[in-house]
Design a protein around this motif. Structure first.
Motif, PDB file in Angstrom:
ATOM      1  N   GLN A 290       0.797  -1.034   0.521  1.00 46.71           N
ATOM      2  CA  GLN A 290       0.026   0.426   0.164  1.00 46.71           C
ATOM      3  C   GLN A 290       0.967   1.305   0.087  1.00 46.71           C
ATOM      4  N   LEU A 291       1.492   1.118   0.975  1.00 45.73           N
ATOM      5  CA  LEU A 291       2.841   2.236   0.962  1.00 45.73           C
ATOM      6  C   LEU A 291       3.554   2.144  -0.847  1.00 45.73           C
ATOM      7  N   GLY A 292       3.509   1.516  -1.081  1.00 39.33           N
ATOM      8  CA  GLY A 292       4.679   1.114  -2.217  1.00 39.33           C
ATOM      9  C   GLY A 292       3.714   1.824  -3.430  1.00 39.33           C
ATOM     10  N   ALA A 293       2.338   2.408  -3.352  1.00 40.27           N
ATOM     11  CA  ALA A 293       1.151   2.726  -4.648  1.00 40.27           C
ATOM     12  C   ALA A 293       1.811   4.261  -4.264  1.00 40.27           C
ATOM     13  N   TRP A 294       1.143   4.578  -2.798  1.00 38.56           N
ATOM     14  CA  TRP A 294       1.008   5.875  -2.856  1.00 38.56           C
ATOM     15  C   TRP A 294       2.551   6.024  -3.310  1.00 38.56           C
ATOM     16  N   LEU A 295       3.531   6.080  -2.947  1.00 39.08           N
ATOM     17  CA  LEU A 295       5.080   6.588  -3.479  1.00 39.08           C
ATOM     18  C   LEU A 295       4.837   6.261  -4.817  1.00 39.08           C
ATOM     19  N   ASP A 296       4.600   5.175  -5.097  1.00 40.78           N
ATOM     20  CA  ASP A 296       4.404   5.610  -6.498  1.00 40.78           C
ATOM     21  C   ASP A 296       3.558   6.777  -7.227  1.00 40.78           C
ATOM     22  N   ALA A 297       2.967   7.030  -6.852  1.00 42.73           N
ATOM     23  CA  ALA A 297       1.796   8.606  -7.123  1.00 42.73           C
ATOM     24  C   ALA A 297       2.464   9.568  -6.599  1.00 42.73           C
ATOM     25  N   LEU A 298       3.398  10.138  -5.475  1.00 41.51           N
ATOM     26  CA  LEU A 298       4.185  10.442  -5.116  1.00 41.51           C
ATOM     27  C   LEU A 298       5.374  10.885  -6.893  1.00 41.51           C
ATOM     28  N   THR A 299       5.977   9.445  -6.702  1.00 42.43           N
ATOM     29  CA  THR A 299       7.405   9.749  -7.745  1.00 42.43           C
ATOM     30  C   THR A 299       6.760   9.805  -9.003  1.00 42.43           C
ATOM     31  N   ALA A 300       5.912   9.686  -9.414  1.00 43.07           N
ATOM     32  CA  ALA A 300       5.959   9.220 -10.958  1.00 43.07           C
ATOM     33  C   ALA A 300       5.916  10.436 -11.529  1.00 43.07           C
ATOM     34  N   PRO A 301       6.128  10.803 -12.344  1.00 45.49           N
ATOM     35  CA  PRO A 301       6.281  11.931 -13.229  1.00 45.49           C
ATOM     36  C   PRO A 301       4.304  11.906 -13.334  1.00 45.49           C
ATOM     37  N   PRO A 302       3.774  13.068 -13.598  1.00 45.98           N
ATOM     38  CA  PRO A 302       2.682  13.195 -14.349  1.00 45.98           C
ATOM     39  C   PRO A 302       1.779  12.222 -15.272  1.00 45.98           C
ATOM     40  N   GLY A 303       0.987  11.638 -15.129  1.00 48.99           N
ATOM     41  CA  GLY A 303       0.141  10.769 -16.183  1.00 48.99           C
ATOM     42  C   GLY A 303      -0.477   9.817 -15.593  1.00 48.99           C
ATOM     43  N   PRO A 304      -0.653   8.797 -16.349  1.00 53.03           N
ATOM     44  CA  PRO A 304      -0.716   7.274 -16.003  1.00 53.03           C
ATOM     45  C   PRO A 304      -0.391   6.183 -14.976  1.00 53.03           C
ATOM     46  N   ALA A 305       0.798   6.435 -14.676  1.00 46.65           N
ATOM     47  CA  ALA A 305       1.256   5.843 -13.202  1.00 46.65           C
ATOM     48  C   ALA A 305       1.362   6.391 -12.437  1.00 46.65           C
ATOM     49  N   ALA A 306       0.683   7.690 -11.939  1.00 46.91           N
ATOM     50  CA  ALA A 306       0.794   8.887 -10.866  1.00 46.91           C
ATOM     51  C   ALA A 306      -0.592   8.763 -10.807  1.00 46.91           C
ATOM     52  N   THR A 307      -1.930   8.423 -11.312  1.00 50.58           N
ATOM     53  CA  THR A 307      -2.973   8.262 -10.732  1.00 50.58           C
ATOM     54  C   THR A 307      -4.050   6.952 -11.063  1.00 50.58           C
ATOM     55  N   GLU A 308      -3.089   5.738 -11.202  1.00 49.28           N
ATOM     56  CA  GLU A 308      -3.395   4.834 -10.477  1.00 49.28           C
ATOM     57  C   GLU A 308      -3.574   3.869 -10.035  1.00 49.28           C
ATOM     58  N   ALA A 309      -2.289   4.290  -9.036  1.00 51.57           N
ATOM     59  CA  ALA A 309      -1.487   3.830  -7.827  1.00 51.57           C
ATOM     60  C   ALA A 309      -2.128   4.402  -7.006  1.00 51.57           C
ATOM     61  N   GLY A 310      -2.681   3.156  -5.775  1.00 45.93           N
ATOM     62  CA  GLY A 310      -3.609   3.352  -4.685  1.00 45.93           C
ATOM     63  C   GLY A 310      -4.798   3.743  -4.484  1.00 45.93           C
ATOM     64  N   VAL A 311      -5.784   3.747  -4.070  1.00 46.83           N
ATOM     65  CA  VAL A 311      -6.788   4.053  -3.742  1.00 46.83           C
ATOM     66  C   VAL A 311      -7.284   5.819  -3.712  1.00 46.83           C
ATOM     67  N   GLY A 312      -7.620   6.556  -4.834  1.00 49.45           N
ATOM     68  CA  GLY A 312      -8.141   7.290  -4.253  1.00 49.45           C
ATOM     69  C   GLY A 312      -9.555   8.114  -3.941  1.00 49.45           C
ATOM     70  N   ALA A 313      -9.574   9.462  -4.335  1.00 48.53           N
ATOM     71  CA  ALA A 313     -10.734  10.234  -3.279  1.00 48.53           C
ATOM     72  C   ALA A 313     -11.543   9.689  -4.402  1.00 48.53           C
ATOM     73  N   GLU A 314     -12.183   9.419  -5.369  1.00 46.35           N
ATOM     74  CA  GLU A 314     -13.467   8.702  -5.962  1.00 46.35           C
ATOM     75  C   GLU A 314     -14.016   7.793  -5.568  1.00 46.35           C
ATOM     76  N   GLU A 315     -12.592   6.615  -4.741  1.00 47.82           N
ATOM     77  CA  GLU A 315     -13.374   5.381  -4.755  1.00 47.82           C
ATOM     78  C   GLU A 315     -12.913   5.609  -3.184  1.00 47.82           C
ATOM     79  N   ALA A 316     -12.636   6.591  -2.968  1.00 51.40           N
ATOM     80  CA  ALA A 316     -12.566   6.623  -1.389  1.00 51.40           C
ATOM     81  C   ALA A 316     -13.981   6.864  -0.607  1.00 51.40           C
ATOM     82  N   LEU A 317     -14.586   8.087  -1.402  1.00 48.43           N
ATOM     83  CA  LEU A 317     -15.548   8.857  -1.160  1.00 48.43           C
ATOM     84  C   LEU A 317     -16.967   7.699  -1.428  1.00 48.43           C
TER      85      LEU A 317
END
Length: 342
Positions: A290-317
């Motif tokens: 889970q931490l790795g997925a979050w860090l992927d989103a923080l460290t990847a350049p903007p794009g699919p790799a940065a937006t698909e990692a982890g559980v984002g706001a829409e799914e959490a809502l």
């Protein structure tokens, strides 16, 4: 913080038991470092800091957010604080991984999500079960098409009493949101992720098996209907005996096959027209993944790799809405449409 930064300084907010699991995960990933602790109890914060190499600590979140080297936060506090603290973290310009649920109300979850939207900050919510072997195995088999279209999912997570005592905040529905939102949301999120369709309604029943004096239901049965026609049946318990009991059962019936995943350690089985064969459950530690997925989103350049990692706001809502709908269903004694709470 630049998104390509090699080392992300992470401030842990809340120094209770769940924080220890997140801190252990931080120690396994070289892309992150523990930047300090914040807790309303100075004693608890100081003890956590001492156990972890004498990192900084504070009882003041605003002060800690200004420390040099703090790039992001993990919030491990009671559920009713998540909305307020998330907004504070976003205002300070920090990324966030927050324990589930995102908030105890749908408007609160939406407010927290909006604080991060469109400002270059990443918000992820710790629906940790998605990152465990069994959950990933089921997801991968469904996505592979081996089962066809899921029509029925049954998920049972059964256990004995886990809370420290009767004063625990999780037993106060005003703080936790109720058991369906605090623990049941694990199942509601997971079956929705597996099925991959929009949930329509939740019909829930709760029991107070440990004692009638409980303010929350420690046993839950929840049935979710989906746009695709699929149904999910979830059973969640924190009231099983004997003490220390833990059990899990997964059944996914698809149009082309049946997947079963018992707790007995033999791994998942896939049954189709070719017969029954075992599947490799894979190996992963959930909090580290889970931490790795979050860090992927923080460290990847903007794009699919940065937006698909982890559980984002829409799914959490959506998960918060499912938990709120389940609590409302138990109160009203009828199914509750998701549109009633969204």
């Amino acid at each position: 913080m630049e998104r390509h930064s090699i080392s992300t300084g992470v401030l842990v907010v809340g120094a209770g038991a769940i924080a220890d699991l997140h801190v252990a995960a931080l120690s396994t990933d070289p892309r992150s470092r523990l930047a300090g602790f914040v807790d309303t109890s100075g004693e608890r914060a100081a003890q956590a800091a001492h156990r972890n190499g004498g990192v900084p600590w504070s009882t003041d979140l605003a002060e800690a957010l200004s420390w040099p080297g703090v790039d992001a936060c993990i919030i491990c506090t009671p559920n009713d604080t998540h909305e307020r603290l998330a907004v504070q973290v976003a205002t300070a310009g920090k990324h966030l991984l927050v324990e589930k649920p995102l908030a105890t109300t749908v408007p609160g979850a939406r407010k927290a999500a909006e604080a991060f939207a469109g400002n270059g900050l990443t918000l992820a919510v710790a629906h940790s079960h998605r990152f465990y072997d069994y959950a990933r195995t089921v997801r991968e088999e469904i996505r592979s098409g081996a089962l066809g279209r899921p029509v029925l999912v049954r998920l049972a997570l059964l256990g004995s009493w886990i809370w420290p005592d009767w004063r625990a905040w999780v037993l106060d529905p005003a703080r936790s949101g109720g058991h369906a939102l605090h623990n049941g949301v694990h199942l509601l999120d997971l079956v929705t992720w597996w099925i991959g369709s929009r949930p329509l309604s939740v019909y829930a029943r709760g029991q107070r098996r440990t004692a009638a004096e409980l303010d929350v239901h420690d046993y839950l049965e929840m049935v979710v209907r989906y746009e695709s026609g699929a149904t999910a049946v979830c059973e969640m318990s924190r009231a099983h005996r004997p003490a220390g009991y833990s059990g899990r059962d997964v059944v996914v019936q698809g149009t082309e096959g049946l997947l079963t995943l018992p707790w007995d350690g033999e791994g998942p089985l896939l049954t189709d027209e070719r017969g029954t064969a075992p599947l490799d459950p894979g190996v992963a530690y959930g909090f580290a993944a889970q931490l790795g997925a979050w860090l992927d989103a923080l460290t990847a350049p903007p794009g699919p790799a940065a937006t698909e990692a982890g559980v984002g706001a829409e799914e959490a809502l959506l998960a918060v809405a499912l938990g709120v709908a389940a609590e409302r269903s138990m109160a009203l004694g009828r199914p509750v449409d998701l549109e009633e709470v969204l």
